[in-house]
Design an enzyme around this catalytic site. Structure first.
Site, mmCIF file in Angstrom:
data_model
loop_
_atom_site.group_PDB
_atom_site.id
_atom_site.type_symbol
_atom_site.label_atom_id
_atom_site.label_comp_id
_atom_site.label_asym_id
_atom_site.label_seq_id
_atom_site.Cartn_x
_atom_site.Cartn_y
_atom_site.Cartn_z
ATOM 1 N N ARG A 91 0.803 -1.212 0.000
ATOM 2 C CA ARG A 91 0.000 0.000 0.000
ATOM 3 C C ARG A 91 0.845 1.274 0.000
ATOM 4 O O ARG A 91 0.317 2.386 -0.037
ATOM 5 C CB ARG A 91 -0.874 -0.026 1.254
ATOM 6 C CG ARG A 91 -2.114 0.846 1.171
ATOM 7 C CD ARG A 91 -2.781 0.830 2.524
ATOM 8 N NE ARG A 91 -4.038 1.552 2.537
ATOM 9 C CZ ARG A 91 -4.468 2.260 3.563
ATOM 10 N NH1 ARG A 91 -3.751 2.314 4.658
ATOM 11 N NH2 ARG A 91 -5.614 2.894 3.525
ATOM 12 N N SER A 92 2.175 1.097 0.075
ATOM 13 C CA SER A 92 2.995 2.290 0.274
ATOM 14 C C SER A 92 3.024 3.202 -0.949
ATOM 15 O O SER A 92 3.531 4.310 -0.879
ATOM 16 C CB SER A 92 4.415 1.911 0.707
ATOM 17 O OG SER A 92 4.959 0.964 -0.162
ATOM 18 N N CYS A 147 10.498 34.058 24.346
ATOM 19 C CA CYS A 147 10.478 32.627 24.689
ATOM 20 C C CYS A 147 10.602 32.442 26.193
ATOM 21 O O CYS A 147 11.567 32.914 26.800
ATOM 22 C CB CYS A 147 11.618 31.907 23.977
ATOM 23 S SG CYS A 147 11.932 30.244 24.614
ATOM 24 N N CYS A 184 14.060 30.653 27.286
ATOM 25 C CA CYS A 184 15.389 31.242 27.092
ATOM 26 C C CYS A 184 15.937 31.789 28.418
ATOM 27 O O CYS A 184 15.175 32.219 29.289
ATOM 28 C CB CYS A 184 15.324 32.373 26.050
ATOM 29 S SG CYS A 184 15.427 31.791 24.334
ATOM 30 N N HIS A 200 18.231 28.962 21.794
ATOM 31 C CA HIS A 200 16.842 28.795 21.361
ATOM 32 C C HIS A 200 16.717 27.942 20.097
ATOM 33 O O HIS A 200 15.703 27.275 19.880
ATOM 34 C CB HIS A 200 16.247 30.188 21.118
ATOM 35 C CG HIS A 200 14.789 30.192 20.785
ATOM 36 N ND1 HIS A 200 13.814 29.946 21.748
ATOM 37 C CD2 HIS A 200 14.118 30.411 19.620
ATOM 38 C CE1 HIS A 200 12.620 30.021 21.176
ATOM 39 N NE2 HIS A 200 12.777 30.294 19.887
ATOM 40 N N ASN A 205 8.734 15.982 23.267
ATOM 41 C CA ASN A 205 7.884 16.216 22.104
ATOM 42 C C ASN A 205 8.602 17.223 21.234
ATOM 43 O O ASN A 205 8.834 18.347 21.662
ATOM 44 C CB ASN A 205 6.523 16.794 22.520
ATOM 45 C CG ASN A 205 5.687 15.799 23.289
ATOM 46 O OD1 ASN A 205 5.722 14.599 23.008
ATOM 47 N ND2 ASN A 205 4.936 16.276 24.276
ATOM 48 N N SER A 249 4.810 23.205 21.865
ATOM 49 C CA SER A 249 4.363 24.582 21.725
ATOM 50 C C SER A 249 5.515 25.579 21.682
ATOM 51 O O SER A 249 5.310 26.765 21.535
ATOM 52 C CB SER A 249 3.401 24.924 22.867
ATOM 53 O OG SER A 249 3.894 24.441 24.091
ATOM 54 N N HIS A 260 12.150 26.019 21.370
ATOM 55 C CA HIS A 260 13.334 25.967 22.230
ATOM 56 C C HIS A 260 13.556 24.512 22.652
ATOM 57 O O HIS A 260 12.639 23.864 23.156
ATOM 58 C CB HIS A 260 13.130 26.858 23.468
ATOM 59 C CG HIS A 260 14.400 27.107 24.214
ATOM 60 N ND1 HIS A 260 14.987 28.356 24.304
ATOM 61 C CD2 HIS A 260 15.237 26.262 24.859
ATOM 62 C CE1 HIS A 260 16.113 28.268 25.000
ATOM 63 N NE2 HIS A 260 16.279 26.991 25.346
ATOM 64 N N HIS A 280 13.756 21.306 24.366
ATOM 65 C CA HIS A 280 13.435 20.891 25.735
ATOM 66 C C HIS A 280 12.678 19.580 25.747
ATOM 67 O O HIS A 280 12.059 19.193 24.757
ATOM 68 C CB HIS A 280 12.604 21.963 26.447
ATOM 69 C CG HIS A 280 11.186 22.062 25.940
ATOM 70 N ND1 HIS A 280 10.861 22.655 24.739
ATOM 71 C CD2 HIS A 280 10.009 21.633 26.463
ATOM 72 C CE1 HIS A 280 9.545 22.592 24.548
ATOM 73 N NE2 HIS A 280 9.008 21.969 25.578
ATOM 74 N N GLN A 327 10.577 16.804 28.821
ATOM 75 C CA GLN A 327 9.826 16.865 30.068
ATOM 76 C C GLN A 327 10.073 15.610 30.888
ATOM 77 O O GLN A 327 10.532 14.591 30.370
ATOM 78 C CB GLN A 327 8.323 16.974 29.780
ATOM 79 C CG GLN A 327 7.909 18.213 29.015
ATOM 80 C CD GLN A 327 6.381 18.370 28.963
ATOM 81 O OE1 GLN A 327 5.720 18.296 29.993
ATOM 82 N NE2 GLN A 327 5.857 18.577 27.778
HETATM 83 O O1 LIG Z 1 3.273 19.937 28.087
HETATM 84 P P1 LIG Z 1 3.057 20.595 26.764
HETATM 85 O O2 LIG Z 1 4.294 20.606 25.912
HETATM 86 O O3 LIG Z 1 2.419 21.955 26.884
HETATM 87 O O4 LIG Z 1 1.960 19.691 26.033
HETATM 88 C C1 LIG Z 1 2.238 18.642 25.148
HETATM 89 O O5 LIG Z 1 2.774 17.501 25.811
HETATM 90 C C2 LIG Z 1 1.946 16.883 26.791
HETATM 91 C C3 LIG Z 1 2.650 15.636 27.287
HETATM 92 O O6 LIG Z 1 2.891 14.705 26.246
HETATM 93 C C4 LIG Z 1 0.560 16.564 26.239
HETATM 94 O O7 LIG Z 1 -0.290 16.156 27.294
HETATM 95 C C5 LIG Z 1 -0.078 17.757 25.524
HETATM 96 O O8 LIG Z 1 -1.280 17.367 24.897
HETATM 97 C C6 LIG Z 1 0.917 18.299 24.482
HETATM 98 O O9 LIG Z 1 0.365 19.415 23.830
HETATM 99 O O1 LIG Z 2 -7.959 5.141 3.847
HETATM 100 P P1 LIG Z 2 -7.581 6.599 3.798
HETATM 101 O O2 LIG Z 2 -8.776 7.493 4.090
HETATM 102 O O3 LIG Z 2 -6.853 6.987 2.575
HETATM 103 O O4 LIG Z 2 -6.529 6.798 5.009
HETATM 104 C C1 LIG Z 2 -6.838 7.193 6.318
HETATM 105 O O5 LIG Z 2 -7.542 6.184 7.042
HETATM 106 C C2 LIG Z 2 -6.838 4.945 7.233
HETATM 107 C C3 LIG Z 2 -7.672 4.048 8.115
HETATM 108 O O6 LIG Z 2 -7.958 4.620 9.387
HETATM 109 C C4 LIG Z 2 -5.445 5.193 7.847
HETATM 110 O O7 LIG Z 2 -4.713 3.979 7.825
HETATM 111 C C5 LIG Z 2 -4.659 6.270 7.095
HETATM 112 O O8 LIG Z 2 -3.467 6.555 7.780
HETATM 113 C C6 LIG Z 2 -5.519 7.524 6.982
HETATM 114 O O9 LIG Z 2 -4.834 8.527 6.261
#
Ligand SMILES: O=P(O)(O)O[C@H]1O[C@H](CO)[C@@H](O)[C@H](O)[C@H]1O
Ligand SMILES: O=P(O)(O)O[C@H]1O[C@H](CO)[C@@H](O)[C@H](O)[C@H]1O
Lengths: 350, 350
Positions: free
Chosen positions: A28-29, A52, A55, A116, A156, A164, A167, A169, A171
């Site tokens: 499917r790729s 920021c 910073c 940053h 993340n 968000s 910078h 970082h 957690q």
């Molecule tokens: O803590 P942040 O960076 O504001 O938030 C991000 O990481 C968190 C931990 O994975 C998640 O719960 C948040 O949904 C995401 O936006």
């Molecule tokens: O089948 P579609 O609409 O092209 O693709 C979408 O739904 C699929 C099934 O949930 C997922 O595997 C795909 O990643 C998503 O982009």
């Protein structure tokens, strides 16, 4: 009847760490993509951003001023998902359908660098070593808090991963309970250990090194590979060659070796689509509940969402949410593609 | 010591359907958002789009021409993740770490309407009844195929949910194995049934109706509620009041009642942020393996990503991927907000 070919035909693969399957559809790729494109920020960021909150020298949401830090810098999350307060709690009558438990914990933010605009792949190895030492210190200190039994270190990276602030970082969320995914992992590591008197991930790594089909990077102390059961297109896992239950067991040689594999892996990621590669990464290791946990093996996951380019990601949606994770490109193919990437950052070549 | 307050304090809730927990941080719902904003398409779509491969009379990727359909229209997915072909397969020696199985299946696309610009909330109830009849027919027909044991009916709505075409449509992936999430659900339903001689979701629904804290819509035959253990900000579940294991058991009264609750729920969703509300939805029901499956209860999940507005979604990333799902707004609050939404579509008021 045609013989099953794992490189061509739809199949499921089993993940022994969490006892779940993934659906693989190699054929499917090649389907065309008409869906959402992610925004790529090509803005060159400044070394210092006055707006920021991460910073050095700037003011955070709670009014505190960041010090003029020069290495990694840690502070308590101003919008923590967990609180330290102990609460009185009585179990409810109807615990079958309405089971809840208060959860105590501590959330921290780890700034990786005062700069940053400097992400992991572009940092000197020594700066990454400093981050590792910071993680070790946090694991030790948080682990000493009596009600903290699990410490989740994670990052993340990229706005597509809900980050968000560019910078650099990560957690740390430390808490009383084992989170769901960790508990699943522990149960499976424990069952394997009890049955085989060995460590699941150490035994797995030995097999992977023999097969050499999914290895992306190998150095003296660590291996980065695409797990046989990976769900994200370019998912990887870093495993130590030696049986280590936690990050605090690293030797003086293992710290720079881990820093080096982190740098090389994230450089390969950036090079893949010539973009600052988004991902969520996280370390899984022994809980801090005071037990020995020989069944545990230190490892780090990278879950990057990108699939075909800097702007097209894999969506884990309908079927994946209701049924199970699904991937198109095979882990073997992904490993090969990552292996072929240079370990010189594309930006340094300009 | 302060008493635990489920409306204010961090806690975990248990999901008995899949035996997993969710971390709830009610105090966190006020944190400022500086992260990614989703694009909202405010383009008015045409009733017919000559470039849409789902519109009546248009040509699809494989060269086939869509008929001039007037109701729901079903065809086999041109880029199916599953294939019907039977393959010869031998179990491998090392099934601990490299366990894989070929998977047979059939993927279909279900166009909900010939009109390119008509989503569920804006359709007449009769048109939704027609979709339900189509789902029933597919469940019956696919269920008769000897190697098909599970039929996943689902919809990805909105580009943020990976949907590549705004033409209203859902999908059906039918396959030999029970997908991971379904197998988990079945195991828990079965354990409850064996222990209590009752149905987990029927017993849960009875408690929810008594408490009346998380009910969004109730009609004579169905209830839409925010589950106590919901992970997405505005996640809901529709459950039939009568014990039904599958969609083909609907009576002549239940079909319009289900159509009506689907319409009302999706109208409330659209009204919440005055946008075409993205979600993935899916039906969980008895497998088609020939067993009776009295432990099963027909239900439909809605997993919508939006959190605060039409452009700010909840990211299930680092902590959630490594640890466990996390939410800020409580399910009780979400249910209240949804309950307060009008069942008249905001667009029809303009
Ligand atoms: O803590 P942040 O960076 O504001 O938030 C991000 O990481 C968190 C931990 O994975 C998640 O719960 C948040 O949904 C995401 O936006
Ligand atoms: O089948 P579609 O609409 O092209 O693709 C979408 O739904 C699929 C099934 O949930 C997922 O595997 C795909 O990643 C998503 O982009």
């Amino acid at each position: 009847m045609k013989n099953f070919d794992i490189n061509e035909d739809p199949h499921r693969r089993y993940n022994p760490l969490i006892n779940e399957w993934v659906l693989v559809s190699p054929h499917r790729s090649k389907r065309p993509w008409q869906g959402q494109n992610e925004a790529v920020s090509s803005d060159e960021l400044a070394v210092y951003d006055p707006s920021c909150y991460l910073c050095p020298g700037n003011v955070r949401a709670n009014g505190e001023v960041n010090p003029d830090y020069e290495n990694a810098f840690v502070f308590e999350n101003d919008f923590a998902a967990l609180k330290q307060e102990e609460l009185a709690f009585e179990e409810s009558q109807n615990d079958t359908f309405f089971k809840s438990r208060p959860e105590r914990g501590i959330s921290k933010v780890v700034c990786f660098s005062p700069k940053h605009n400097l992400t992991l792949p572009e940092m000197p190895v020594e700066a990454i070593e400093n981050i590792i030492h910071t993680w070790q210190k946090e694991y030790t200190d948080l682990g000493k808090v009596d009600y903290i039994n699990h410490i989740q270190i994670f990052e993340n990276k990229g706005s597509v991963m809900g980050c968000s602030n560019p910078h650099p970082h990560g957690q740390i969320w430390a808490q009383s309970s084992l989170p769901t995914e960790v508990e699943k992992t522990q149960n499976n590591l424990k069952a394997y250990f009890d049955k085989n008197k060995g460590n699941l991930l150490q035994d797995y790594l030995a097999e992977e090194l023999k097969l050499n089909e999914r290895i992306v990077i190998e150095n003296d102390h660590f291996v980065a590979l695409v797990p046989f059961w990976a769900i994200w297109p370019y998912e990887t896992m870093i495993i130590s060659k030696r049986h280590l239950t936690k990050i605090t067991e690293f030797t003086n040689e293992e710290v720079p070796a881990f820093a080096s594999i982190l740098k090389q892996l994230t450089i390969k990621y950036d090079n893949l689509f010539e973009t600052s590669f988004p991902y969520s990464s996280g370390i899984h290791q022994a809980p801090t509940d005071g037990e020995e946990h020989l069944e545990w093996q230190f490892h780090m996951h990278f879950y990057p969402p990108l699939l075909r380019s800097a702007t097209v990601k894999k969506f884990m949606v309908g079927y994946e949410m209701m049924g199970e994770s699904q991937r198109d490109i095979t882990p073997e193919k992904s490993a090969q593609v990552l292996k072929e990437q240079s370990i010189v950052h594309y930006k340094s070549k300009i």
